[in-house]
Design a protein around this motif. Structure first.
Motif, PDB file in Angstrom:
ATOM      1  N   SER A  72       0.823  -1.340  -0.017  1.00 61.84           N
ATOM      2  CA  SER A  72      -0.140   0.074  -0.113  1.00 61.84           C
ATOM      3  C   SER A  72       0.904   1.236   0.106  1.00 61.84           C
ATOM      4  O   SER A  72       0.250   2.246   0.488  1.00 61.84           O
ATOM      5  CB  SER A  72      -0.873  -0.112   1.278  1.00 61.84           C
ATOM      6  OG  SER A  72      -0.312   0.097   2.450  1.00 61.84           O
ATOM      7  N   SER A  73       2.092   1.211  -0.319  1.00 60.27           N
ATOM      8  CA  SER A  73       2.966   2.139  -0.356  1.00 60.27           C
ATOM      9  C   SER A  73       3.057   3.228  -1.473  1.00 60.27           C
ATOM     10  O   SER A  73       3.753   4.093  -1.723  1.00 60.27           O
ATOM     11  CB  SER A  73       4.448   1.632  -0.219  1.00 60.27           C
ATOM     12  OG  SER A  73       4.821   1.061  -1.353  1.00 60.27           O
ATOM     13  N   GLY A  74       1.918   2.843  -2.619  1.00 62.94           N
ATOM     14  CA  GLY A  74       2.137   3.732  -3.894  1.00 62.94           C
ATOM     15  C   GLY A  74       1.570   5.026  -3.479  1.00 62.94           C
ATOM     16  O   GLY A  74       2.119   5.827  -4.337  1.00 62.94           O
ATOM     17  N   ASP A  75       0.897   5.344  -2.759  1.00 60.20           N
ATOM     18  CA  ASP A  75       0.324   6.786  -2.462  1.00 60.20           C
ATOM     19  C   ASP A  75       1.118   7.443  -1.128  1.00 60.20           C
ATOM     20  O   ASP A  75       0.233   8.303  -0.680  1.00 60.20           O
ATOM     21  CB  ASP A  75      -0.866   6.897  -2.377  1.00 60.20           C
ATOM     22  CG  ASP A  75      -1.728   6.029  -1.538  1.00 60.20           C
ATOM     23  OD1 ASP A  75      -1.052   5.166  -0.745  1.00 60.20           O
ATOM     24  OD2 ASP A  75      -2.886   6.221  -1.310  1.00 60.20           O
ATOM     25  N   LYS A  76       1.886   6.784  -0.482  1.00 58.54           N
ATOM     26  CA  LYS A  76       2.524   7.091   0.604  1.00 58.54           C
ATOM     27  C   LYS A  76       4.103   7.470   0.591  1.00 58.54           C
ATOM     28  O   LYS A  76       4.657   6.877  -0.356  1.00 58.54           O
ATOM     29  CB  LYS A  76       2.325   6.184   1.870  1.00 58.54           C
ATOM     30  CG  LYS A  76       0.695   6.017   1.906  1.00 58.54           C
ATOM     31  CD  LYS A  76       0.358   4.802   3.007  1.00 58.54           C
ATOM     32  CE  LYS A  76      -1.209   4.682   3.046  1.00 58.54           C
ATOM     33  NZ  LYS A  76      -1.633   4.046   1.754  1.00 58.54           N
ATOM     34  N   ILE A  77       4.686   7.896   1.788  1.00 56.00           N
ATOM     35  CA  ILE A  77       5.933   7.820   1.734  1.00 56.00           C
ATOM     36  C   ILE A  77       6.393   6.913   2.984  1.00 56.00           C
ATOM     37  O   ILE A  77       6.189   7.131   3.907  1.00 56.00           O
ATOM     38  CB  ILE A  77       6.546   9.343   2.270  1.00 56.00           C
ATOM     39  CG1 ILE A  77       6.325  10.232   1.163  1.00 56.00           C
ATOM     40  CG2 ILE A  77       8.004   9.154   2.551  1.00 56.00           C
ATOM     41  CD1 ILE A  77       6.659  11.816   1.525  1.00 56.00           C
ATOM     42  N   HIS A 110       4.200  13.962  -2.384  1.00 57.43           N
ATOM     43  CA  HIS A 110       3.813  14.643  -1.072  1.00 57.43           C
ATOM     44  C   HIS A 110       4.686  15.847  -0.395  1.00 57.43           C
ATOM     45  O   HIS A 110       4.396  16.444   0.342  1.00 57.43           O
ATOM     46  CB  HIS A 110       3.577  13.399   0.006  1.00 57.43           C
ATOM     47  CG  HIS A 110       2.462  12.691  -0.172  1.00 57.43           C
ATOM     48  ND1 HIS A 110       1.113  13.167  -0.449  1.00 57.43           N
ATOM     49  CD2 HIS A 110       2.270  11.212  -0.329  1.00 57.43           C
ATOM     50  CE1 HIS A 110       0.290  11.839  -0.710  1.00 57.43           C
ATOM     51  NE2 HIS A 110       1.197  10.994  -0.560  1.00 57.43           N
ATOM     52  N   ASP A 111       6.040  15.389  -0.860  1.00 54.11           N
ATOM     53  CA  ASP A 111       7.070  16.502  -0.624  1.00 54.11           C
ATOM     54  C   ASP A 111       7.295  17.476  -1.336  1.00 54.11           C
ATOM     55  O   ASP A 111       7.399  17.289  -2.671  1.00 54.11           O
ATOM     56  CB  ASP A 111       8.298  15.663  -0.326  1.00 54.11           C
ATOM     57  CG  ASP A 111       9.378  16.431   0.490  1.00 54.11           C
ATOM     58  OD1 ASP A 111       9.283  16.659   1.809  1.00 54.11           O
ATOM     59  OD2 ASP A 111      10.167  17.157  -0.247  1.00 54.11           O
ATOM     60  N   PRO A 112       7.335  18.777  -0.867  1.00 52.52           N
ATOM     61  CA  PRO A 112       7.155  19.738  -1.857  1.00 52.52           C
ATOM     62  C   PRO A 112       8.598  20.023  -2.720  1.00 52.52           C
ATOM     63  O   PRO A 112       8.808  20.395  -3.688  1.00 52.52           O
ATOM     64  CB  PRO A 112       7.081  21.260  -0.995  1.00 52.52           C
ATOM     65  CG  PRO A 112       7.406  20.736   0.387  1.00 52.52           C
ATOM     66  CD  PRO A 112       6.919  18.989   0.424  1.00 52.52           C
ATOM     67  N   ALA A 218      -7.488   6.181  -5.412  1.00 58.13           N
ATOM     68  CA  ALA A 218      -8.379   7.439  -5.772  1.00 58.13           C
ATOM     69  C   ALA A 218      -8.145   8.782  -4.956  1.00 58.13           C
ATOM     70  O   ALA A 218      -8.202   9.465  -5.658  1.00 58.13           O
ATOM     71  CB  ALA A 218      -9.914   6.795  -4.982  1.00 58.13           C
ATOM     72  N   GLU A 219      -7.315   8.797  -3.710  1.00 60.45           N
ATOM     73  CA  GLU A 219      -6.892   9.644  -3.304  1.00 60.45           C
ATOM     74  C   GLU A 219      -5.580  10.284  -3.992  1.00 60.45           C
ATOM     75  O   GLU A 219      -5.532  11.516  -3.985  1.00 60.45           O
ATOM     76  CB  GLU A 219      -6.634   9.388  -1.834  1.00 60.45           C
ATOM     77  CG  GLU A 219      -7.651   9.004  -0.907  1.00 60.45           C
ATOM     78  CD  GLU A 219      -8.182   7.479  -1.016  1.00 60.45           C
ATOM     79  OE1 GLU A 219      -9.339   7.313  -0.852  1.00 60.45           O
ATOM     80  OE2 GLU A 219      -7.384   7.072  -1.815  1.00 60.45           O
ATOM     81  N   LEU A 220      -4.861   9.600  -4.500  1.00 60.50           N
ATOM     82  CA  LEU A 220      -3.659   9.773  -5.225  1.00 60.50           C
ATOM     83  C   LEU A 220      -3.583   9.177  -6.475  1.00 60.50           C
ATOM     84  O   LEU A 220      -2.789   8.090  -6.518  1.00 60.50           O
ATOM     85  CB  LEU A 220      -2.505   9.805  -4.346  1.00 60.50           C
ATOM     86  CG  LEU A 220      -1.111  10.259  -5.071  1.00 60.50           C
ATOM     87  CD1 LEU A 220      -1.288  11.637  -5.114  1.00 60.50           C
ATOM     88  CD2 LEU A 220       0.219  10.068  -4.306  1.00 60.50           C
ATOM     89  N   PRO A 221      -4.323   9.451  -7.701  1.00 62.04           N
ATOM     90  CA  PRO A 221      -3.972   8.914  -8.817  1.00 62.04           C
ATOM     91  C   PRO A 221      -2.668   9.419  -9.273  1.00 62.04           C
ATOM     92  O   PRO A 221      -1.742  10.381  -8.810  1.00 62.04           O
ATOM     93  CB  PRO A 221      -4.886   9.562  -9.853  1.00 62.04           C
ATOM     94  CG  PRO A 221      -5.917  10.061  -8.923  1.00 62.04           C
ATOM     95  CD  PRO A 221      -5.120  10.437  -7.622  1.00 62.04           C
TER      96      PRO A 221
END
Length: 227
Positions: A72-77, A110-112, A218-221
């Motif tokens: 489940s790391s596709g949309d997370k750091i 997620h990181d600027p 859905a939250e991060l395509p």
């Protein structure tokens, strides 16, 4: 940065990879290194989520294939570690900053600092690509299966003499076609080897396979490069 020259494009099409020295400025390199230092200093990885990262099939299935933390790391750091950096209880045997193998997979979203560099004008070059197959793919197993991933196909034996050593300077970009077999040998020096890797795919007229282990949400395509 200017677009690729005709000779650079020809070399990429011929070799499948291209080195662009000086792609990132010294300031951009420092900004990324400093930001990673902050991210690692702040990381809080539960003991049961401290998994090693490996591209070897048996090790990967054992260490990562059954963990939701990985799948489940596709949309997370999230953080994945070198082998041998934990004791039997999951405590660090080395300084945490020396334990990291990979941080993935959504730094660019997620990181600027990493988002700014990933979507910078010089990255947004005229695109090129191709279609073809690979010999081995890591795919998701059906929901509820254990382990959570499996491999399709097999990796053929390869002649090591055919690999081309490609040393690069700080700030260089190594552009690699998706079907080019590449590897990185073990780092035996006393200095960390740091690289920022991001993958691009042609979105027009294509569908991301639901079999692929890495999936958008859905939250991060998957974000478009051209923003």
């Amino acid at each position: 940065m200017a677009c690729l020259s005709p000779s650079q494009l020809q070399k990429f099409q011929q070799d499948g990879f291209l080195v662009l020295e000086g792609f990132l400025s010294a300031e951009e390199c420092v900004a990324m290194q400093q930001r990673i230092g902050e991210i690692v200093a702040e990381m809080d990885v539960p003991l049961h989520c401290r998994t090693e990262f490996s591209t070897q099939e048996e090790e990967q299935l054992r260490a990562q294939g059954s963990t939701d933390y990985f799948l489940s790391s596709g949309d997370k750091i999230r953080f994945f570690f070198e082998k041998g950096v934990f004791d039997e209880k999951g405590n660090f045997l080395v300084p945490p900053e020396k334990s990291i193998n990979k941080i993935g997979h959504a730094l660019h979203a997620h990181d600027p600092v990493f988002k700014s560099i990933t979507h910078s004008f010089k990255v947004q070059q005229p695109h090129f690509g191709g279609e073809g197959g690979v010999s081995r793919r890591m795919v998701r197993a059906p929901v509820g299966s254990a382990p959570g991933t499996s491999f399709l196909g097999s990796e053929p034996a390869r002649d090591n003499s055919l690999f081309v050593p490609t040393p690069v300077q700080r700030g260089a970009l190594v552009l690699i076609h998706g079907e080019v077999v590449h590897k990185s040998k073990q780092n035996l020096s006393d200095r960390s080897r740091q690289a920022y890797t991001f993958h691009l795919m042609e979105a027009s007229g294509t569908t991301w396979s639901p079999e692929n282990w890495l999936q958008p949400t859905a939250e991060l395509p998957f974000p478009q490069l051209y923003t």
